[in-house]
Design a protein around this motif. Sequence first.
Motif, PDB file in Angstrom:
ATOM      1  N   VAL A 123     -82.369 -49.037 -74.681  1.00  0.00           N
ATOM      2  CA  VAL A 123     -80.845 -48.296 -74.528  1.00  0.00           C
ATOM      3  C   VAL A 123     -80.012 -48.863 -73.350  1.00  0.00           C
ATOM      4  O   VAL A 123     -80.842 -49.006 -72.345  1.00  0.00           O
ATOM      5  CB  VAL A 123     -80.731 -46.907 -74.965  1.00  0.00           C
ATOM      6  N   PRO A 124     -78.603 -49.027 -73.309  1.00  0.00           N
ATOM      7  CA  PRO A 124     -77.909 -49.409 -72.264  1.00  0.00           C
ATOM      8  C   PRO A 124     -77.695 -48.331 -71.312  1.00  0.00           C
ATOM      9  O   PRO A 124     -77.810 -47.130 -71.511  1.00  0.00           O
ATOM     10  CB  PRO A 124     -76.662 -50.105 -72.686  1.00  0.00           C
ATOM     11  N   ALA A 125     -77.412 -48.793 -69.929  1.00  0.00           N
ATOM     12  CA  ALA A 125     -76.980 -47.875 -69.048  1.00  0.00           C
ATOM     13  C   ALA A 125     -76.062 -48.314 -67.973  1.00  0.00           C
ATOM     14  O   ALA A 125     -75.861 -49.426 -68.104  1.00  0.00           O
ATOM     15  CB  ALA A 125     -78.582 -47.256 -68.263  1.00  0.00           C
ATOM     16  N   ARG A 126     -75.555 -47.459 -67.420  1.00  0.00           N
ATOM     17  CA  ARG A 126     -74.486 -48.077 -66.329  1.00  0.00           C
ATOM     18  C   ARG A 126     -75.069 -47.535 -65.062  1.00  0.00           C
ATOM     19  O   ARG A 126     -75.223 -46.156 -64.944  1.00  0.00           O
ATOM     20  CB  ARG A 126     -73.190 -47.656 -66.601  1.00  0.00           C
ATOM     21  N   ASP A 127     -74.788 -48.227 -63.968  1.00  0.00           N
ATOM     22  CA  ASP A 127     -74.993 -47.333 -62.625  1.00  0.00           C
ATOM     23  C   ASP A 127     -73.938 -47.752 -61.713  1.00  0.00           C
ATOM     24  O   ASP A 127     -73.010 -48.483 -62.051  1.00  0.00           O
ATOM     25  CB  ASP A 127     -76.413 -48.233 -61.901  1.00  0.00           C
ATOM     26  N   PHE A 128     -73.721 -46.973 -60.535  1.00  0.00           N
ATOM     27  CA  PHE A 128     -72.444 -47.068 -59.841  1.00  0.00           C
ATOM     28  C   PHE A 128     -73.277 -47.292 -58.279  1.00  0.00           C
ATOM     29  O   PHE A 128     -73.826 -46.663 -57.755  1.00  0.00           O
ATOM     30  CB  PHE A 128     -72.214 -45.444 -59.817  1.00  0.00           C
ATOM     31  N   GLY A 176     -65.897 -48.435 -50.706  1.00  0.00           N
ATOM     32  CA  GLY A 176     -66.913 -48.588 -49.671  1.00  0.00           C
ATOM     33  C   GLY A 176     -68.125 -49.377 -50.012  1.00  0.00           C
ATOM     34  O   GLY A 176     -68.195 -50.289 -51.182  1.00  0.00           O
ATOM     35  N   PRO A 177     -69.119 -49.688 -49.288  1.00  0.00           N
ATOM     36  CA  PRO A 177     -70.236 -50.695 -49.281  1.00  0.00           C
ATOM     37  C   PRO A 177     -71.012 -50.461 -50.581  1.00  0.00           C
ATOM     38  O   PRO A 177     -71.253 -49.113 -51.145  1.00  0.00           O
ATOM     39  CB  PRO A 177     -70.950 -50.580 -48.150  1.00  0.00           C
ATOM     40  N   ASN A 178     -71.815 -51.509 -50.946  1.00  0.00           N
ATOM     41  CA  ASN A 178     -72.854 -51.508 -51.917  1.00  0.00           C
ATOM     42  C   ASN A 178     -74.104 -50.658 -51.426  1.00  0.00           C
ATOM     43  O   ASN A 178     -74.498 -50.514 -50.379  1.00  0.00           O
ATOM     44  CB  ASN A 178     -73.413 -52.619 -52.376  1.00  0.00           C
ATOM     45  N   THR A 179     -74.789 -49.751 -52.485  1.00  0.00           N
ATOM     46  CA  THR A 179     -75.918 -49.129 -52.109  1.00  0.00           C
ATOM     47  C   THR A 179     -77.023 -49.398 -53.318  1.00  0.00           C
ATOM     48  O   THR A 179     -76.674 -50.379 -53.959  1.00  0.00           O
ATOM     49  CB  THR A 179     -75.557 -47.698 -52.424  1.00  0.00           C
ATOM     50  N   GLY A 180     -78.289 -48.780 -53.143  1.00  0.00           N
ATOM     51  CA  GLY A 180     -79.200 -48.996 -54.120  1.00  0.00           C
ATOM     52  C   GLY A 180     -78.585 -48.490 -55.395  1.00  0.00           C
ATOM     53  O   GLY A 180     -79.243 -48.766 -56.400  1.00  0.00           O
ATOM     54  N   GLY A 181     -77.609 -47.690 -55.492  1.00  0.00           N
ATOM     55  CA  GLY A 181     -77.196 -46.966 -56.561  1.00  0.00           C
ATOM     56  C   GLY A 181     -77.020 -45.553 -56.401  1.00  0.00           C
ATOM     57  O   GLY A 181     -77.805 -44.591 -56.139  1.00  0.00           O
ATOM     58  N   MET A 182     -75.873 -45.070 -56.732  1.00  0.00           N
ATOM     59  CA  MET A 182     -75.410 -43.667 -56.536  1.00  0.00           C
ATOM     60  C   MET A 182     -75.250 -42.780 -57.677  1.00  0.00           C
ATOM     61  O   MET A 182     -74.997 -41.582 -57.705  1.00  0.00           O
ATOM     62  CB  MET A 182     -74.048 -43.314 -55.723  1.00  0.00           C
ATOM     63  N   GLY A 183     -75.776 -43.205 -59.025  1.00  0.00           N
ATOM     64  CA  GLY A 183     -75.778 -42.448 -59.999  1.00  0.00           C
ATOM     65  C   GLY A 183     -75.803 -43.375 -61.234  1.00  0.00           C
ATOM     66  O   GLY A 183     -75.689 -44.679 -61.060  1.00  0.00           O
ATOM     67  N   ALA A 184     -76.361 -42.913 -62.342  1.00  0.00           N
ATOM     68  CA  ALA A 184     -76.234 -43.725 -63.714  1.00  0.00           C
ATOM     69  C   ALA A 184     -75.889 -42.663 -64.894  1.00  0.00           C
ATOM     70  O   ALA A 184     -76.079 -41.486 -64.963  1.00  0.00           O
ATOM     71  CB  ALA A 184     -77.467 -44.266 -63.923  1.00  0.00           C
ATOM     72  N   PHE A 185     -75.528 -43.410 -66.012  1.00  0.00           N
ATOM     73  CA  PHE A 185     -75.845 -42.847 -67.204  1.00  0.00           C
ATOM     74  C   PHE A 185     -76.134 -43.515 -68.399  1.00  0.00           C
ATOM     75  O   PHE A 185     -76.053 -44.612 -68.431  1.00  0.00           O
ATOM     76  CB  PHE A 185     -74.258 -41.946 -67.412  1.00  0.00           C
TER      77      PHE A 185
END
Length: 424
Positions: A210-215, A224-233
């Motif tokens: 199933v699909p997901a989106r990350d932030f 601000g700068p990119n990170t490894g990922g601050m959340g998802a749903f």
Amino acid sequence: MKILVVGSGGREHAIVRALARTWSDKEQLELLCAPGNPGIEADARCIPEVGGEDVPALVELAQREAVDLVVVGPEVPLVDGLVDELAAVGIKAFGPSRAAAQLEGSKIFCKEVLVASGVPTAGYKVLRSREEALAAAAETNYPAVFKSDGLAAGKGVIICADEAEAKAAIDEYFTEQRFGETDVILEEFLEGVEVSLLAICDGERAYSLVPARDFKRIFDNDQGPNTGGMGAFSPVPELPVSEIEAISAQVHQPIIDEMKRRGAAFHGILYAGLMLTADGVRVLEYNTRFGDPETQALLPRLTSDLAELMLASIEPGGLAGHDITFSEQRSVTLTLASAGYPEGSSKGDVIKGLDEVSTAIEVTHAGTARNADGAIVTAGGRVLNVTALSDSVPRAREAAYAGAALIDFDGKQQRSDIAAGIEL
Ligand code: AMP
Ligand code: GLY
């Protein structure tokens, strides 16, 4: 059945939990994790002295423990050939070979395979020197996207608004060599909705999850700068269930066919980073492993036996006839990061409140350690993930934020807009 999971982050914690939760066989399941972390310790026997990138030590551990399956979480050991080395001593491993992992290990290789297989992607040019890059920067349209060729922990992409920014980026790549000695790609800037669509592959066929989106950005409203990922749903409103198969046929299966044709059959997770543009879907990149933190949002929804799927994916065509099912539940995952992230990270801050979070909320550990007193402390940039499931995204979101509010440590950073405004 004895399974060794390689890695030490929130993704690996989610994999360990999902293996245990979905295990449906009568035989007992024994889980090991190398190196693991203090959170994973509650769910698996951790081997902290064996590093997650130490290929010879991991092979030795797998042999010594006579494991039935090794599950490789992160990209570095895949690109370094851990799956090949394990196969050479007769140990089954979930993940692509060194050759197949080049889809993530080299963006230039990835683009060549994209073009050869006819998968829609942004137009690009390879830049092999500072001079070539400066000439291209003078000619291109802006905004323009620069990417380092090799692995860069998600940080090798620089989006430039104009030629002055492009020149600064070119200095970072070629003069300062911030990402090591590397070639660079200049790519067309795409606008649209980003979606992560992962497929489990058996060398012959890709079966979409199933699909997901990350932030990716550190601050609210994607600032601000990119990170490894601050959340998802998960799931994602722009990619309804009825369209997943057609999109997967466009972005996963042609790559599987092309890699097989090249004698580097792809087994494991093919993660397509997609942009849904006004002109249709485009592939931004492939990863050759589970996403972090998408996995923390995806796997709690899985209702099929994960270990069975992983074992089946190792045989050519082995996934045929296996059901891959997910619950209708919606999931929201938050990342709690330490002070200074993403430029640095703060270590040793005591984490309070972990015991107050309801067991209905899944708290996975990403960067934690124990101090001399035995207390759980921060030990990296991304410290914890908090995942909640519910029958709607807004309700899952509310539960995840309520859980995260109970946890505290000095300098805790968290985005307040993960999955905000998503009605699903
Ligand atoms: P990647 O590591 O290739 O996924 O790139 C990291 C992030 O940069 C992506 O998640 C996008 O947000 C952004 N990005 C990468 N390529 C493009 C592109 N061609 N156009 C616009 N944004 C991009
Ligand atoms: N969440 C993006 C990645 O795992 O690379």
